[in-house]
Design a protein around this motif. Structure first.
Motif, short mmCIF file in Angstrom:
data_model
loop_
_atom_site.label_atom_id
_atom_site.label_comp_id
_atom_site.label_asym_id
_atom_site.label_seq_id
_atom_site.Cartn_x
_atom_site.Cartn_y
_atom_site.Cartn_z
N ALA A 46 0.84 -1.19 0.00
CA ALA A 46 0.00 0.00 0.00
C ALA A 46 0.87 1.24 0.00
O ALA A 46 2.06 1.18 0.33
N CYS A 47 0.28 2.36 -0.37
CA CYS A 47 1.01 3.63 -0.35
C CYS A 47 1.33 4.01 1.09
O CYS A 47 0.48 3.96 1.97
N SER A 48 2.57 4.39 1.33
CA SER A 48 2.98 4.75 2.69
C SER A 48 2.38 6.07 3.15
O SER A 48 2.36 6.36 4.34
N ARG A 53 -4.38 0.64 -1.02
CA ARG A 53 -3.80 -0.61 -1.53
C ARG A 53 -3.41 -0.45 -2.99
O ARG A 53 -4.19 0.06 -3.80
N LEU A 54 -2.22 -0.90 -3.31
CA LEU A 54 -1.71 -0.74 -4.67
C LEU A 54 -2.19 -1.87 -5.57
O LEU A 54 -2.18 -3.04 -5.18
N ALA A 55 -2.60 -1.51 -6.76
CA ALA A 55 -3.01 -2.50 -7.76
C ALA A 55 -1.78 -3.08 -8.46
O ALA A 55 -0.67 -2.56 -8.34
N LEU A 56 -2.00 -4.14 -9.21
CA LEU A 56 -0.88 -4.79 -9.90
C LEU A 56 -0.20 -3.83 -10.88
O LEU A 56 1.01 -3.88 -11.05
N ARG A 57 -0.98 -2.96 -11.49
CA ARG A 57 -0.40 -2.02 -12.45
C ARG A 57 0.52 -1.01 -11.76
O ARG A 57 1.33 -0.35 -12.41
N ASP A 58 0.37 -0.87 -10.44
CA ASP A 58 1.22 0.05 -9.69
C ASP A 58 2.51 -0.62 -9.21
O ASP A 58 3.36 0.04 -8.61
N LEU A 59 2.62 -1.92 -9.45
CA LEU A 59 3.75 -2.69 -8.92
C LEU A 59 4.65 -3.24 -10.01
O LEU A 59 5.51 -4.07 -9.73
N VAL A 60 4.45 -2.79 -11.25
CA VAL A 60 5.33 -3.25 -12.33
C VAL A 60 6.73 -2.68 -12.09
O VAL A 60 6.88 -1.44 -12.01
N PRO A 61 7.74 -3.52 -11.96
CA PRO A 61 9.09 -3.02 -11.63
C PRO A 61 9.57 -1.97 -12.62
O PRO A 61 9.41 -2.11 -13.83
N VAL A 66 8.32 5.11 -13.29
CA VAL A 66 8.56 6.05 -14.40
C VAL A 66 7.23 6.60 -14.93
O VAL A 66 7.09 7.81 -15.15
N ILE A 67 6.25 5.72 -15.14
CA ILE A 67 4.96 6.15 -15.70
C ILE A 67 4.25 7.11 -14.76
O ILE A 67 3.67 8.13 -15.19
N LEU A 68 4.32 6.83 -13.47
CA LEU A 68 3.66 7.69 -12.49
C LEU A 68 4.50 8.91 -12.12
O LEU A 68 4.08 9.72 -11.29
N ARG A 69 5.69 8.99 -12.70
CA ARG A 69 6.60 10.12 -12.46
C ARG A 69 6.93 10.28 -10.98
O ARG A 69 7.01 11.40 -10.46
N GLY A 70 7.09 9.14 -10.34
CA GLY A 70 7.52 9.15 -8.95
C GLY A 70 6.48 9.62 -7.96
O GLY A 70 6.82 10.02 -6.85
N CYS A 71 5.18 9.57 -8.35
CA CYS A 71 4.12 10.00 -7.44
C CYS A 71 3.05 8.91 -7.33
O CYS A 71 2.84 8.13 -8.25
N CYS A 72 2.37 8.89 -6.17
CA CYS A 72 1.30 7.93 -5.95
C CYS A 72 0.14 8.23 -6.90
O CYS A 72 -0.24 9.38 -7.08
N ARG A 73 -0.44 7.17 -7.47
CA ARG A 73 -1.56 7.34 -8.38
C ARG A 73 -2.80 7.92 -7.68
O ARG A 73 -3.62 8.58 -8.31
N TYR A 74 -2.89 7.70 -6.36
CA TYR A 74 -4.12 8.01 -5.65
C TYR A 74 -4.03 9.33 -4.87
O TYR A 74 -4.97 10.13 -4.90
N CYS A 75 -2.92 9.55 -4.16
CA CYS A 75 -2.81 10.79 -3.38
C CYS A 75 -1.83 11.78 -4.01
O CYS A 75 -1.69 12.90 -3.53
N HIS A 76 -1.12 11.34 -5.04
CA HIS A 76 -0.20 12.19 -5.80
C HIS A 76 0.97 12.71 -4.97
O HIS A 76 1.60 13.71 -5.34
N GLN A 77 1.25 12.04 -3.86
CA GLN A 77 2.41 12.40 -3.06
C GLN A 77 3.66 11.73 -3.64
O GLN A 77 3.58 10.66 -4.25
#
Length: 260
Positions: A46-48, A53-61, A66-77
């Motif tokens: 999960a996001c700290s 809770r992180l989805a599988l698409r958020d856990l691709v090594p 890179v795709i999320l530009r170093g930010c959480c998809r949900y809270c954008h931190q």
């Protein structure tokens, strides 16, 4: 050299690195093996920051970061760059092993060793601790590794484990007698014994020398940066020296041949 083999090793290394990051992040300071295993298995990632809770698409090594530009998809931190670095480092290690052209079985053994020393190095860097939950199984794996090579290799491995432990334990006892305090933890002695089990007793002086030189360089760099460190972890230094020597012993590439 098969370029596809290198690419496959890079991909496998990134995936392994993602798992190793989880193993390191959930390490309990009390170093209880069962508790550690339970924490690895549960809860789900999960996001700290927001706890989502992180989805599988958020856990691709590598790609997710890179795709999320170093930010959480949900809270954008901002997300820590640590997983990205560890995944990249593990991928690079496996690519170097693949570049040395070992047979598939040997590649699996060297990958196991590389993952173990990487986890030990990072835990020691963070907590100044080398847990028995990894050092002792690593020692037995080293004996098993050399047993399947030949009886002569097994004899050298057993001698390496014994000499590795006794040498560091003896140095610590001498330091304790002279300075009335421990110079190194027993984890270092067990880790050195594990390295001896993998590389043989003849390699121990070279591993200790290389590790000491690496430690001196790290200490000098930290002093130049103005950092005042009371205790310096020796596990990462042993890891670099032991890994380099093991690859030099069993790889077919000339890149590491200057070590042995």
């Amino acid at each position: 050299m098969d370029e596809w083999l290198i690419i496959a090793a890079l991909l496998a290394g990134a995936i392994l690195g993602s798992f190793l990051c989880l193993v390191i992040e959930r390490f309990p300071v009390d170093a209880d093996g069962r508790r550690w295993l339970a924490r690895i298995c549960h809860p789900a990632s999960a996001c700290s920051m927001c706890g989502h809770r992180l989805a599988l698409r958020d856990l691709v090594p590598l790609l997710s970061w890179v795709i999320l530009r170093g930010c959480c998809r949900y809270c954008h931190q901002p997300i820590s760059r640590y997983p990205y670095y560890l995944e990249s480092g593990t991928a690079l290690l496996l690519a170097l092993i693949a570049f040395s052209c070992p047979p598939p079985a040997l590649f699996a053994w060297l990958t196991l060793f590389s993952c173990a020393v990487l986890v030990l190095s990072e835990i020691d860097r963070r907590h100044l601790l080398l847990p028995d939950a990894i050092t002792l199984p690593l020692l037995w794996c080293g004996l098993l590794f050399n047993w399947q090579l030949s009886p002569l290799h097994l004899q050298q491995a057993v001698a390496g484990a014994i000499c590795g432990y006794l040498s560091f334990r003896g140095l610590n006892e001498i330091y304790l007698w002279l300075r009335k305090q421990d110079g190194m933890g027993l984890g270092d002695a067990k880790f050195f014994a594990a390295l001896g089990a993998w590389t043989g007793w003849l390699s121990l002086p070279l591993i200790a020398t290389l590790a000491a030189l690496i430690g001196i360089v790290v200490w000098l760099v930290s002093r130049l940066k103005g950092q005042k460190t009371i205790r310096q972890p020796f596990g990462p230094c042993l890891s670099v020296a032991g890994w380099s020597l093991l690859i030099a012993q069993h790889g077919e590439s000339d890149w590491f041949s200057f070590i042995v």
